[in-house]
Structure formats: structure tokens, C-alpha cells
Design a protein around this motif. Structure first.
Motif, short mmCIF file in Angstrom:
data_model
loop_
_atom_site.label_atom_id
_atom_site.label_comp_id
_atom_site.label_asym_id
_atom_site.label_seq_id
_atom_site.Cartn_x
_atom_site.Cartn_y
_atom_site.Cartn_z
N MET A 1 1.07 -1.24 -0.07
CA MET A 1 0.05 -0.05 -0.08
C MET A 1 0.81 1.19 0.09
O MET A 1 1.71 1.40 0.94
N GLY A 2 0.63 2.09 -1.00
CA GLY A 2 1.17 3.23 -1.14
C GLY A 2 0.50 4.49 -0.82
O GLY A 2 -0.97 4.17 -0.70
N ASN A 3 1.11 5.68 -0.73
CA ASN A 3 0.24 6.77 -0.38
C ASN A 3 0.60 7.89 -1.16
O ASN A 3 1.92 8.38 -1.41
N PHE A 4 -0.25 8.20 -1.87
CA PHE A 4 0.28 9.70 -2.99
C PHE A 4 -0.74 10.81 -2.48
O PHE A 4 -1.94 10.92 -2.44
N HIS A 5 -0.02 11.50 -1.70
CA HIS A 5 -0.63 13.05 -1.07
C HIS A 5 0.09 14.18 -1.11
O HIS A 5 1.01 14.39 -0.21
N PRO A 6 0.50 14.65 -2.27
CA PRO A 6 1.51 15.48 -2.48
C PRO A 6 1.54 16.68 -1.64
O PRO A 6 2.47 17.56 -1.46
N ASP A 7 0.40 17.30 -1.30
CA ASP A 7 0.27 18.30 -0.21
C ASP A 7 0.23 17.93 1.38
O ASP A 7 0.05 18.98 2.09
N ASN A 8 0.54 16.67 1.30
CA ASN A 8 0.79 16.44 2.95
C ASN A 8 1.71 17.54 3.52
O ASN A 8 3.05 17.71 3.09
N GLU A 9 1.37 17.65 4.81
CA GLU A 9 2.43 18.53 5.46
C GLU A 9 3.73 17.92 5.85
O GLU A 9 4.93 18.73 5.90
N LEU A 10 3.82 16.63 5.86
CA LEU A 10 5.25 16.01 6.22
C LEU A 10 5.54 15.38 5.02
O LEU A 10 4.81 14.41 3.81
N GLU A 11 6.79 15.61 4.55
CA GLU A 11 7.22 15.44 3.21
C GLU A 11 7.37 13.71 3.04
O GLU A 11 7.27 13.29 1.82
N ALA A 12 7.41 13.12 4.19
CA ALA A 12 7.57 11.69 3.97
C ALA A 12 6.32 10.92 3.61
O ALA A 12 6.37 9.88 3.37
N PHE A 13 5.36 11.73 3.58
CA PHE A 13 3.92 11.03 3.46
C PHE A 13 3.38 11.46 1.99
O PHE A 13 2.36 11.35 1.67
N ARG A 14 4.43 12.25 1.35
CA ARG A 14 3.72 12.58 0.00
C ARG A 14 3.70 11.84 -0.97
O ARG A 14 2.92 11.60 -1.94
N CYS A 15 4.60 10.94 -0.96
CA CYS A 15 4.72 9.75 -2.07
C CYS A 15 5.55 8.81 -1.55
O CYS A 15 6.92 8.58 -1.47
N GLY A 16 4.91 7.74 -0.74
CA GLY A 16 5.68 6.71 -0.09
C GLY A 16 4.87 5.36 0.06
O GLY A 16 3.79 5.27 -0.24
N ILE A 17 5.68 4.37 0.61
CA ILE A 17 5.21 3.09 0.78
C ILE A 17 4.64 3.07 2.09
O ILE A 17 5.67 3.50 3.05
N TRP A 18 3.50 2.78 2.26
CA TRP A 18 2.81 2.70 3.73
C TRP A 18 3.07 1.26 4.18
O TRP A 18 3.30 1.23 5.33
N ARG A 19 2.74 0.44 3.39
CA ARG A 19 2.66 -1.01 3.99
C ARG A 19 3.29 -1.85 2.79
O ARG A 19 3.08 -1.77 1.92
N LEU A 20 3.92 -3.00 3.42
CA LEU A 20 4.17 -4.09 2.41
C LEU A 20 4.53 -5.45 3.19
O LEU A 20 5.41 -5.39 4.16
N ASN A 21 3.63 -6.31 2.84
CA ASN A 21 3.45 -7.52 3.56
C ASN A 21 3.85 -8.66 2.44
O ASN A 21 3.08 -8.76 1.51
N VAL A 22 4.80 -9.28 2.58
CA VAL A 22 5.13 -10.46 1.62
C VAL A 22 4.62 -11.83 2.68
O VAL A 22 5.21 -12.07 3.55
N ALA A 23 3.86 -12.63 1.77
CA ALA A 23 3.38 -13.89 2.67
C ALA A 23 4.71 -14.75 2.98
O ALA A 23 5.48 -14.81 2.18
N ALA A 24 4.65 -15.10 4.31
CA ALA A 24 5.71 -16.01 4.85
C ALA A 24 6.38 -16.89 3.80
O ALA A 24 7.54 -16.91 3.76
N GLU A 25 5.44 -17.61 3.46
CA GLU A 25 6.00 -18.96 2.49
C GLU A 25 6.69 -18.55 1.26
O GLU A 25 6.99 -19.26 0.57
#
Ligand SMILES: CC(C)(COP(=O)(O)OP(=O)(O)OC[C@H]1O[C@@H](n2cnc3c(N)ncnc32)[C@H](O)[C@@H]1OP(=O)(O)O)[C@@H](O)C(=O)NCCC(=O)NCCS
Length: 149
Positions: free
Chosen positions: A61-85
Motif C-alpha cells: 500500500m502506497g500513499n500519494f498525497h502531494p500536499d501532505n504537511e510531512l514530506e515523508a507522506f507525500r509519495c511513499g510506501i505505507w505497508r508491504l507484506n510478503v506472505a511468509a512462504e
């Protein structure tokens, strides 16, 4: 043979059934929680499933929020889950690169991710993919950035 799919009623349970290893659970939220957040943030969230042929193997899950007050949240990876197996086969790398491709398509040249330090955590993975710590910490997590060529 990896590909991305949007989340639909047909693949929702496959998405929710993606579980990381028990010892990794402290480093990422369960997919069901991320999908609830995606619903609440549906103008900015970008949730996708990674398929290997007909198997759902990872969730990003990414987040595209170009006007977010926090630069780190403007274009970032929010979650990444690879199945255990499925870990260790390149699915995580594929998911990150697919996010970067979408970021580039939207005109961004920088993507960020926050990770928690700790044994079994994803730091070495992100460093291997070329992310560099910016020196910032947010919510107790390391901020990493990758500049897109
Ligand atoms: C971290 C995670 C996403 C990696 O996914 P993966 O599919 O196993 O990783 P890949 O197979 O795509 O690995 C890509 C590269 O990173 C390296 N790598 C992956 N995990 C690593 C680790 N824990 N330590 C060192 N290197 C690692 C791989 O060896 C590979 O290197 P290569 O280029 O030499 O082949 C996966 O382990 C995971 O879901 N962890 C639990 C949840 C989590 O921490 N998510 C991140 C939240 S921010």
C-alpha cells in the motif's frame, strides 16, 4: 510472472489471508487493518495485491498525497507484506519497483518509506533496494528515501 492487481470483492479474502512470519508481525500491520485505513484514506491510498500466476503472494500500500504537511507522506510506501512462504523470491522487490513506476507515472522523482529498526525488520531489504536513510526519525521509525532516475 509477477503482476499487480487492484483489490476487489473477488480477491479481498486472498489479500486478508496474506500473513507475514510470526516474528515479523511487529514490523507491519495486518492486511485487514491496512485495507480499513485504505478505505478511510481512499483519496490518497494505493493498495495493491501482487500475484505470482494465480497466487496472491504480497500486499503493498502506497500513499500519494502531494500536499501532505510531512514530506515523508507525500509519495511513499505505507505497508508491504510478503506472505511468509513466499519470501526471498523477489516479490518484495517487485512490489517496491511497481510502486516506484506508479510514482514516476505521477511525476514524482522521490519515494519514501518508514521502517522500524530491529532484528528481523525490513531495514536490510530497503537498503539493498537502494533506499538511503534521510537522518529523520518519524514516530520512532527511520525515514528512508529512494531517488528515481
Ligand atoms: C521485508 C520483506 C518485504 C522482503 O520481501 P521479500 O519478497 O522476501 O524480498 P525480496 O525477495 O524481494 O528481496 C530483495 C532483496 O533484498 C534482500 N533481502 C530481503 N530481505 C532481507 C533481509 N531481511 N535481510 C537482508 N537482505 C534481505 C534479498 O536477499 C534480495 O537481495 P538480492 O538483490 O541480493 O537478491 C518481507 O520479508 C516482509 O514482508 N517482511 C515482513 C513485513 C515488513 O517488515 N514489511 C515492511 C514494512 S515497512
Amino acid at each position: 510472472m509477477l503482476r499487480l492487481e487492484e483489490i476487489t470483492p473477488d480477491n479481498l479474502s486472498a489479500a486478508v489471508n496474506i500473513k507475514v512470519r510470526p516474528e515479523q508481525e511487529g514490523f507491519v500491520a495486518p492486511v485487514v487493518a491496512s485495507l480499513a485505513e485504505a478505505y478511510a484514506s481512499r483519496l490518497t491510498a494505493w493498495p495493491r495485491l501482487v500475484y505470482d500466476h494465480d497466487r496472491a503472494v504480497a500486499f503493498i500500500m502506497g500513499n500519494f498525497h502531494p500536499d501532505n504537511e510531512l514530506e515523508a507522506f507525500r509519495c511513499g510506501i505505507w505497508r508491504l507484506n510478503v506472505a511468509a512462504e513466499e519470501q526471498g523470491k523477489g516479490d518484495g522487490r517487485f512490489a517496491v519497483m511497481a510502486f516506484c513506476e506508479e510514482a514516476r507515472r505521477r511525476g514524482s522523482r522521490r519515494v519514501t518509506v518508514l521502517w522500524e529498526q530491529g532484528e528481523g525488520g525490513p531495514e536490510a531489504f530497503y537498503l539493498r533496494l537502494g533506499f538511503k536513510p534521510t537522518g529523520e526519525m518519524l514516530f520512532g521509525e527511520t525515514v528512508g528515501e529512494l531517488l528515481l532516475g
